[in-house]
Scaffold this motif. Structure first.
Motif, short mmCIF file in Angstrom:
data_model
loop_
_atom_site.label_atom_id
_atom_site.label_comp_id
_atom_site.label_asym_id
_atom_site.label_seq_id
_atom_site.Cartn_x
_atom_site.Cartn_y
_atom_site.Cartn_z
N GLY A 37 41.06 37.70 -19.08
CA GLY A 37 42.27 37.15 -18.47
C GLY A 37 41.97 36.37 -17.19
N GLN A 38 40.70 36.03 -16.96
CA GLN A 38 40.37 35.21 -15.78
C GLN A 38 41.18 33.91 -15.81
N HIS A 39 41.20 33.25 -16.97
CA HIS A 39 42.12 32.13 -17.18
C HIS A 39 43.27 32.62 -18.04
N TYR A 40 44.49 32.25 -17.66
CA TYR A 40 45.67 32.85 -18.27
C TYR A 40 46.75 31.84 -18.60
N ASP A 41 46.71 30.63 -18.00
CA ASP A 41 47.73 29.61 -18.35
C ASP A 41 47.59 29.28 -19.84
N ASP A 42 48.72 28.97 -20.46
CA ASP A 42 48.70 28.54 -21.86
C ASP A 42 47.67 27.45 -22.09
N GLY A 64 43.53 37.91 -14.03
CA GLY A 64 44.09 36.78 -13.29
C GLY A 64 43.16 36.29 -12.18
N SER A 65 43.76 35.57 -11.20
CA SER A 65 42.96 34.93 -10.15
C SER A 65 42.75 35.86 -8.97
N GLY A 66 41.79 35.49 -8.12
CA GLY A 66 41.51 36.26 -6.91
C GLY A 66 40.24 35.75 -6.29
N ASP A 96 28.50 31.32 -17.60
CA ASP A 96 28.11 31.66 -16.23
C ASP A 96 29.29 31.94 -15.31
N VAL A 97 30.41 32.38 -15.90
CA VAL A 97 31.60 32.59 -15.05
C VAL A 97 31.62 34.04 -14.54
N ASN A 98 32.58 34.34 -13.68
CA ASN A 98 32.62 35.69 -13.10
C ASN A 98 32.76 36.76 -14.17
N SER A 99 33.48 36.46 -15.25
CA SER A 99 33.63 37.44 -16.33
C SER A 99 32.28 37.78 -16.97
N PRO A 129 28.69 29.25 -7.26
CA PRO A 129 28.90 30.63 -7.73
C PRO A 129 28.30 30.87 -9.11
N GLU A 130 28.32 29.83 -9.95
CA GLU A 130 27.80 29.99 -11.31
C GLU A 130 26.30 30.24 -11.32
N GLU A 131 25.57 29.67 -10.34
CA GLU A 131 24.12 29.86 -10.30
C GLU A 131 23.79 31.34 -10.04
N LEU A 204 37.34 16.99 -12.57
CA LEU A 204 36.79 17.52 -11.32
C LEU A 204 37.33 18.93 -11.12
N HIS A 205 36.45 19.89 -10.91
CA HIS A 205 36.97 21.22 -10.56
C HIS A 205 36.01 22.06 -9.73
N ARG A 206 34.77 21.57 -9.49
CA ARG A 206 33.82 22.37 -8.70
C ARG A 206 34.36 22.57 -7.29
N VAL A 236 43.96 17.25 -14.94
CA VAL A 236 43.71 17.91 -13.64
C VAL A 236 43.66 19.43 -13.80
N HIS A 237 42.55 20.01 -13.40
CA HIS A 237 42.33 21.47 -13.42
C HIS A 237 43.26 22.13 -12.38
N PRO A 238 43.74 23.36 -12.64
CA PRO A 238 44.68 23.99 -11.70
C PRO A 238 44.12 24.08 -10.26
N ARG A 239 42.84 24.35 -10.12
CA ARG A 239 42.25 24.43 -8.77
C ARG A 239 42.38 23.08 -8.06
N THR A 240 42.15 22.01 -8.79
CA THR A 240 42.18 20.66 -8.23
C THR A 240 43.63 20.26 -7.92
N ARG A 241 44.52 20.66 -8.82
CA ARG A 241 45.96 20.37 -8.62
C ARG A 241 46.44 20.98 -7.30
N LYS A 242 46.00 22.22 -7.06
CA LYS A 242 46.39 22.91 -5.82
C LYS A 242 45.95 22.10 -4.60
N MET A 243 44.73 21.59 -4.68
CA MET A 243 44.15 20.84 -3.56
C MET A 243 44.96 19.55 -3.32
C1 UD1 Z 1 35.98 28.99 -13.46
C2 UD1 Z 1 34.48 29.25 -13.42
C3 UD1 Z 1 33.73 27.92 -13.57
C4 UD1 Z 1 34.20 27.17 -14.80
C5 UD1 Z 1 35.72 26.97 -14.69
C6 UD1 Z 1 36.26 26.21 -15.87
C7 UD1 Z 1 33.73 31.15 -12.05
C8 UD1 Z 1 33.07 31.52 -10.80
N1 UD1 Z 1 34.05 29.83 -12.18
O1 UD1 Z 1 36.31 28.23 -12.30
O2 UD1 Z 1 32.35 28.19 -13.72
O3 UD1 Z 1 33.54 25.93 -14.86
O4 UD1 Z 1 36.33 28.28 -14.63
O5 UD1 Z 1 37.62 25.99 -15.72
O6 UD1 Z 1 33.95 31.98 -12.89
N2 UD1 Z 1 44.15 28.94 -12.15
C9 UD1 Z 1 45.37 28.77 -12.74
N3 UD1 Z 1 45.52 29.12 -14.05
C10 UD1 Z 1 44.49 29.61 -14.78
C11 UD1 Z 1 43.25 29.81 -14.16
C12 UD1 Z 1 43.09 29.45 -12.84
O7 UD1 Z 1 46.32 28.30 -12.12
O8 UD1 Z 1 44.69 29.90 -15.99
C13 UD1 Z 1 43.97 28.53 -10.74
C14 UD1 Z 1 44.22 29.65 -9.78
O9 UD1 Z 1 44.84 29.13 -8.68
C15 UD1 Z 1 42.82 30.09 -9.41
C16 UD1 Z 1 42.03 28.80 -9.50
O10 UD1 Z 1 42.65 28.07 -10.55
O11 UD1 Z 1 42.75 30.67 -8.15
C17 UD1 Z 1 40.58 29.00 -9.81
O12 UD1 Z 1 40.40 29.82 -10.97
P1 UD1 Z 1 39.08 30.70 -11.14
O13 UD1 Z 1 39.09 31.44 -12.42
O14 UD1 Z 1 38.84 31.50 -9.91
O15 UD1 Z 1 37.90 29.65 -11.17
P2 UD1 Z 1 37.80 28.17 -11.74
O16 UD1 Z 1 37.81 27.23 -10.61
O17 UD1 Z 1 38.75 27.93 -12.86
#
Ligand code: UD1
Length: 363
Positions: A37-42, A64-66, A96-99, A129-131, A204-206, A236-243
């Motif tokens: 559940g690290q990623h959870y959006d549809d 979820g996130s954290g 190579d993700v946190n999961s 973090p992935e390294e 872009l999402h790094r 746009v990735h959610p992390r990038t959208r936030k930024m």
């Molecule tokens: C994670 C991986 C990265 C991978 C990327 C692909 C780690 C350390 N990083 O990064 O290696 O390339 O996934 O996407 O595991 N968020 C949402 N909805 C979601 C998921 C995330 O809104 O379904 C938002 C949250 O605000 C969250 C942020 O994105 O805080 C980052 O999510 P996170 O899982 O921490 O890492 P990613 O940047 O997605």
């Protein structure tokens, strides 16, 4: 044989799909799928399960996130009772993700064998973090499955026993080859009003690129120049959208007429989009590999890569984030400087079969 598989984040789903499919063909295997559940959006998760026909996970840990510590710790705590409930012969983690590291660590501490798919990749950049996740996961794994020769070399240099290392190819490419024809049926080009192949694709999402407004601003400088030639499609990735939402860069992006931000796309739409693009700009790992097979020029907006084969024989060029360098590389690629890539060894669509053969043999 009981195999418990772990997925958590978007790039994991493309890697687990061909393995789940392969387990289904083998009578001797009982496979279990756990989603952290690290990623959870549809659009970051469910859509991929549907499109790639991945079976519904037996368990979703819904972490979820954290912060890194919170996310990793939560996954470990929630995964342990699940693992002791199933008590499999082996746990398979991918990428190579946190999961990946969180579940790997829980498994080995319980004395359960651990297999890592996509082992040995190293960027040499410990600020990623992935390294850290890669180094730690490889150091505790029993079976290390590599996608390219550099992976084998890195592991041997780090003292991993040769007996644990297997060169099997690339499961992400299994998925690409399995879905290429299906993806062609996507109507994404019409939906985004794109003509022919006269467009670029950007992702872009790094954290190192999107969390620092100076770096992100520099990338936008380069995009402004490229957007004069062709539209740039930007899921746009959610992390990038936030930024973008939290600062002034969002306004600037909104004013760039030829930059077309979209929601994150599904696998099939995105594969079609990449296949038809004139050029791809990205900081993703997987897209460096996918563009190599699709034979589309790729500019990697990072200072390093953990996938050097894509730059050695593939279509990838590592250009960093300096705007002048990005523009120079873009012009070079568009003006005949790009060479047709080769295909890396064993990126042939059969990596999952090799992995499952080895697991059956060893266990
Ligand atoms: C994670 C991986 C990265 C991978 C990327 C692909 C780690 C350390 N990083 O990064 O290696 O390339 O996934 O996407 O595991 N968020 C949402 N909805 C979601 C998921 C995330 O809104 O379904 C938002 C949250 O605000 C969250 C942020 O994105 O805080 C980052 O999510 P996170 O899982 O921490 O890492 P990613 O940047 O997605």
């Amino acid at each position: 044989m009981k195999i418990l598989n772990v997925v958590g984040a978007r790039p994991n789903f493309m890697k687990i799909a061909p393995l789940m499919n392969e387990y289904g063909r083998r009578e001797k295997i009982h496979s279990i799928l756990v989603h952290t559940g690290q990623h959870y959006d549809d659009k970051m998760s469910d859509l991929f399960f549907n499109e790639l026909e991945i079976p519904k996970p037996h368990v979703n840990l819904e972490v979820g996130s954290g912060s890194h510590a919170v996310q990793t710790g939560e996954i470990m705590q929630r995964f342990e009772p699940v693992l002791t409930g199933y008590w499999p012969d082996v746990v398979v983690v991918v990428g190579d993700v946190n999961s990946t590291i969180a579940c790997g660590l829980v498994a080995v501490k319980l004395g359960i064998k651990l297999a890592h798919v996509e082992a040995g990749l190293r960027s040499g950049d410990r600020a990623m973090p992935e390294e850290i996740n890669r180094i730690l996961t490889d150091s505790i794994s029993d079976y290390l499955f590599c996608t390219e020769q550099s992976g084998l070399n890195n592991l041997l240099l780090e003292g991993v026993s040769e007996k644990k290392i297997f060169f099997v190819g690339n499961v992400m490419i299994d998925t690409l080859l399995n879905n290429k024809i299906k993806a062609e049926r996507s109507d994404v080009l019409n939906r985004l009003q794109l003509n022919g192949n006269d467009f670029a694709v950007l992702t872009l999402h790094r954290p190192s690129n999107v969390d620092d407004p100076n770096v992100l601003g520099g990338i936008l400088d380069a995009l402004e120049v490229i957007a004069k030639d062709m539209p740039i499609v930007f899921p746009v990735h959610p992390r990038t959208r936030k930024m973008f939402d939290s600062g002034s860069l969002g306004d600037r992006m909104g004013k760039m007429l030829n930059l077309r931000p979209t929601e994150p796309l599904g696998y099939l739409d995105f594969l079609k989009l990449m296949s038809h693009a004139r050029i791809v700009l990205t900081d993703s790992g997987g897209m460096q590999e996918e563009t190599t097979i699709l034979k589309v020029p790729c500019l990697t907006l990072r200072e390093n890569t953990e996938r050097p084969i894509t730059a050695e024989i593939g279509s990838n060029r590592i250009v960093g984030t300096n705007p002048a360098r990005i523009i120079e590389a873009y012009r070079h690629a568009m003006n005949g400087g790009w060479r047709e890539p080769g295909t890396p060894p064993l990126w042939d669509g059969h990596a999952a079969r090799r992995i499952v053969d080895i697991l059956l043999d060893k266990l």
